[in-house]
Scaffold this active site. Structure first.
Site, PDB file in Angstrom:
ATOM      1  N   ASN A  10       0.868  -1.190   0.000  1.00 41.09           N
ATOM      2  CA  ASN A  10       0.000   0.000   0.000  1.00 41.09           C
ATOM      3  C   ASN A  10       0.901   1.236   0.000  1.00 41.09           C
ATOM      4  O   ASN A  10       1.559   1.510   0.997  1.00 41.09           O
ATOM      5  CB  ASN A  10      -0.892  -0.035   1.257  1.00 41.09           C
ATOM      6  CG  ASN A  10      -1.675   1.251   1.444  1.00 41.09           C
ATOM      7  OD1 ASN A  10      -1.852   2.032   0.505  1.00 41.09           O
ATOM      8  ND2 ASN A  10      -2.154   1.487   2.655  1.00 41.09           N
ATOM      9  N   LYS A  12       0.060   4.295  -0.142  1.00 43.77           N
ATOM     10  CA  LYS A  12      -0.579   5.460   0.488  1.00 43.77           C
ATOM     11  C   LYS A  12      -0.424   6.709  -0.404  1.00 43.77           C
ATOM     12  O   LYS A  12      -0.447   6.601  -1.615  1.00 43.77           O
ATOM     13  CB  LYS A  12      -0.007   5.698   1.885  1.00 43.77           C
ATOM     14  CG  LYS A  12       0.006   4.440   2.749  1.00 43.77           C
ATOM     15  CD  LYS A  12       0.195   4.730   4.201  1.00 43.77           C
ATOM     16  CE  LYS A  12       0.377   3.432   4.960  1.00 43.77           C
ATOM     17  NZ  LYS A  12       0.198   3.558   6.385  1.00 43.77           N
ATOM     18  N   HIS A  96      -9.484   0.918   5.410  1.00 47.37           N
ATOM     19  CA  HIS A  96      -8.164   1.147   6.007  1.00 47.37           C
ATOM     20  C   HIS A  96      -8.327   2.076   7.212  1.00 47.37           C
ATOM     21  O   HIS A  96      -9.150   2.992   7.194  1.00 47.37           O
ATOM     22  CB  HIS A  96      -7.223   1.770   4.967  1.00 47.37           C
ATOM     23  CG  HIS A  96      -5.799   1.753   5.422  1.00 47.37           C
ATOM     24  ND1 HIS A  96      -5.304   2.681   6.306  1.00 47.37           N
ATOM     25  CD2 HIS A  96      -4.774   0.912   5.141  1.00 47.37           C
ATOM     26  CE1 HIS A  96      -4.032   2.406   6.540  1.00 47.37           C
ATOM     27  NE2 HIS A  96      -3.677   1.342   5.844  1.00 47.37           N
ATOM     28  N   GLU A  98      -6.676   4.476   8.234  1.00 49.05           N
ATOM     29  CA  GLU A  98      -6.500   5.917   7.951  1.00 49.05           C
ATOM     30  C   GLU A  98      -7.787   6.511   7.374  1.00 49.05           C
ATOM     31  O   GLU A  98      -8.121   7.663   7.628  1.00 49.05           O
ATOM     32  CB  GLU A  98      -5.294   6.120   7.019  1.00 49.05           C
ATOM     33  CG  GLU A  98      -3.982   5.900   7.777  1.00 49.05           C
ATOM     34  CD  GLU A  98      -2.830   5.371   6.961  1.00 49.05           C
ATOM     35  OE1 GLU A  98      -2.858   5.461   5.726  1.00 49.05           O
ATOM     36  OE2 GLU A  98      -1.881   4.843   7.581  1.00 49.05           O
ATOM     37  N   GLU A 168      -5.398  -5.295  10.713  1.00 49.22           N
ATOM     38  CA  GLU A 168      -4.405  -4.230  10.875  1.00 49.22           C
ATOM     39  C   GLU A 168      -4.636  -3.510  12.205  1.00 49.22           C
ATOM     40  O   GLU A 168      -5.410  -2.548  12.269  1.00 49.22           O
ATOM     41  CB  GLU A 168      -4.537  -3.227   9.735  1.00 49.22           C
ATOM     42  CG  GLU A 168      -4.272  -3.826   8.377  1.00 49.22           C
ATOM     43  CD  GLU A 168      -3.602  -2.809   7.465  1.00 49.22           C
ATOM     44  OE1 GLU A 168      -2.499  -3.094   6.996  1.00 49.22           O
ATOM     45  OE2 GLU A 168      -4.160  -1.731   7.261  1.00 49.22           O
ATOM     46  N   GLY A 174       2.334   2.022  10.914  1.00 49.12           N
ATOM     47  CA  GLY A 174       3.259   3.145  10.772  1.00 49.12           C
ATOM     48  C   GLY A 174       3.951   3.532  12.068  1.00 49.12           C
ATOM     49  O   GLY A 174       4.583   4.580  12.148  1.00 49.12           O
ATOM     50  N   SER A 214       3.318  -2.407  10.386  1.00 48.94           N
ATOM     51  CA  SER A 214       4.780  -2.380  10.501  1.00 48.94           C
ATOM     52  C   SER A 214       5.428  -3.719  10.121  1.00 48.94           C
ATOM     53  O   SER A 214       6.361  -4.181  10.772  1.00 48.94           O
ATOM     54  CB  SER A 214       5.203  -1.955  11.911  1.00 48.94           C
ATOM     55  OG  SER A 214       4.735  -0.644  12.183  1.00 48.94           O
TER      56      SER A 214
HETATM   57  C1  PEP Z   1      -0.778  -0.014   5.988  1.00 47.22           C
HETATM   58  O1  PEP Z   1      -0.663   1.012   5.356  1.00 47.22           O
HETATM   59  O2  PEP Z   1      -1.774  -0.712   5.811  1.00 47.22           O
HETATM   60  C2  PEP Z   1       0.282  -0.410   6.928  1.00 47.22           C
HETATM   61  C3  PEP Z   1       0.149  -1.555   7.543  1.00 47.22           C
HETATM   62  O3  PEP Z   1       1.323   0.463   7.088  1.00 47.22           O
HETATM   63  P1  PEP Z   1       2.729   0.123   7.781  1.00 47.22           P
HETATM   64  O4  PEP Z   1       3.242  -1.147   7.164  1.00 47.22           O
HETATM   65  O5  PEP Z   1       3.597   1.303   7.481  1.00 47.22           O
HETATM   66  O6  PEP Z   1       2.478  -0.051   9.255  1.00 47.22           O
END
Ligand code: PEP
Length: 252
Positions: A10, A12, A96, A98, A168, A174, A214
């Site tokens: 992803n 973003k 997601h 975010e 997630e 992040g 992460s």
């Molecule tokens: C994500 O954007 O879904 C995500 C898991 O980000 P990150 O790997 O940076 O934690």
């Protein structure tokens, strides 16, 4: 039951056209030896079309980072399933954290997006996850059950074949914090049980459940070694070709 692993990058709100094409080309080259897993990239919608030319014929699947329920209309700022397909995409992410946290998308909206994408034939990734507060107050399973139930309302058993779930945990996205293999496995098992309750055991057994939060080259192997973790949704580490290529080459 064996499930084909799915590794999703992803991107973003990162990459210009030039950067996206370079990244996609490097990933295509670095992953060309793999045939036993699915690789999906979710670049910004502004570069989807260019990236689709770069990955054409490689088997890499392209996804939108979100999708509207309508095919077209007065929805300023939104991208429709048909537009994703027209730009070379075959999939979309919805729910997601975010989108949920920054843009206040609730379960009902995630459900509309999910149903719209499925109806148009997209492969859909549904994200669910608890916040740190919810985990600490013992609400993790209740929150996840509600996110799943709300998002899946009206999704037919047949459509489940084109659906993957991404667990997630919001506190891991992040932040550099990662759920341990054991923590993630416990939740993935729970989610699979929920799918079995909402549909049936066979559908749950085929459902791919990805972990995101992460994921990095140094933790992917232990995460993907868990029996109910069928892949990864990767954010930050997906922007570095070498890191993402290593993640895709996980050793379970
Ligand atoms: C994500 O954007 O879904 C995500 C898991 O980000 P990150 O790997 O940076 O934690």
């Amino acid at each position: 039951m064996s499930r084909r692993p799915l590794l999703v990058g992803n991107w973003k709100m990162h990459t210009t056209v030039v950067e996206a094409c370079q990244l996609a080309a490097a990933i295509r080259q670095g992953c060309s030896d793999l045939e036993d897993r699915d690789i999906m990239l979710a670049p910004p919608a502004t570069v989807l079309s260019e990236v689709s030319h770069i990955v054409h014929g490689s088997g890499i699947i392209l996804a939108g980072q979100n999708v509207c329920w309508a095919a077209e209309g007065a929805f300023t700022g939104e991208i429709s399933p048909v537009m994703i397909q027209g730009a070379g995409g075959h999939a979309a992410i919805v729910g997601h954290s975010e989108r949920r946290q920054i843009f206040h998308e609730d379960n009902a909206m995630v459900n509309r997006r999910l149903c719209g994408g499925l109806a148009q034939g997209l492969l859909m990734i549904l994200c669910v996850g608890e916040t740190q507060e919810e985990r600490e107050s013992g609400q993790t399973f209740a929150v996840l059950a509600e996110q799943l139930r709300g998002a899946l309302d009206g999704v037919t058993p047949t459509q489940c074949a084109r659906l993957a779930i991404a667990y997630e945990p919001v506190w891991a996205i992040g932040t550099g914090l990662t759920a341990s293999g054991g923590q993630a496995q416990e939740v993935h098992e729970f989610l699979r049980d929920q799918v079995a309750t909402l549909y049936e055991k066979n559908i749950a057994g085929h459902m791919r459940i990805l972990y995101g939060g992460s994921v990095k080259p140094d933790n992917v192997d232990q995460l993907l070694a868990q029996p109910d973790i069928d892949g990864a949704l990767v954010g930050g580490a997906a922007l570095d070709a070498a890191s993402f290529i290593r993640i895709v080459h996980y050793k379970a």
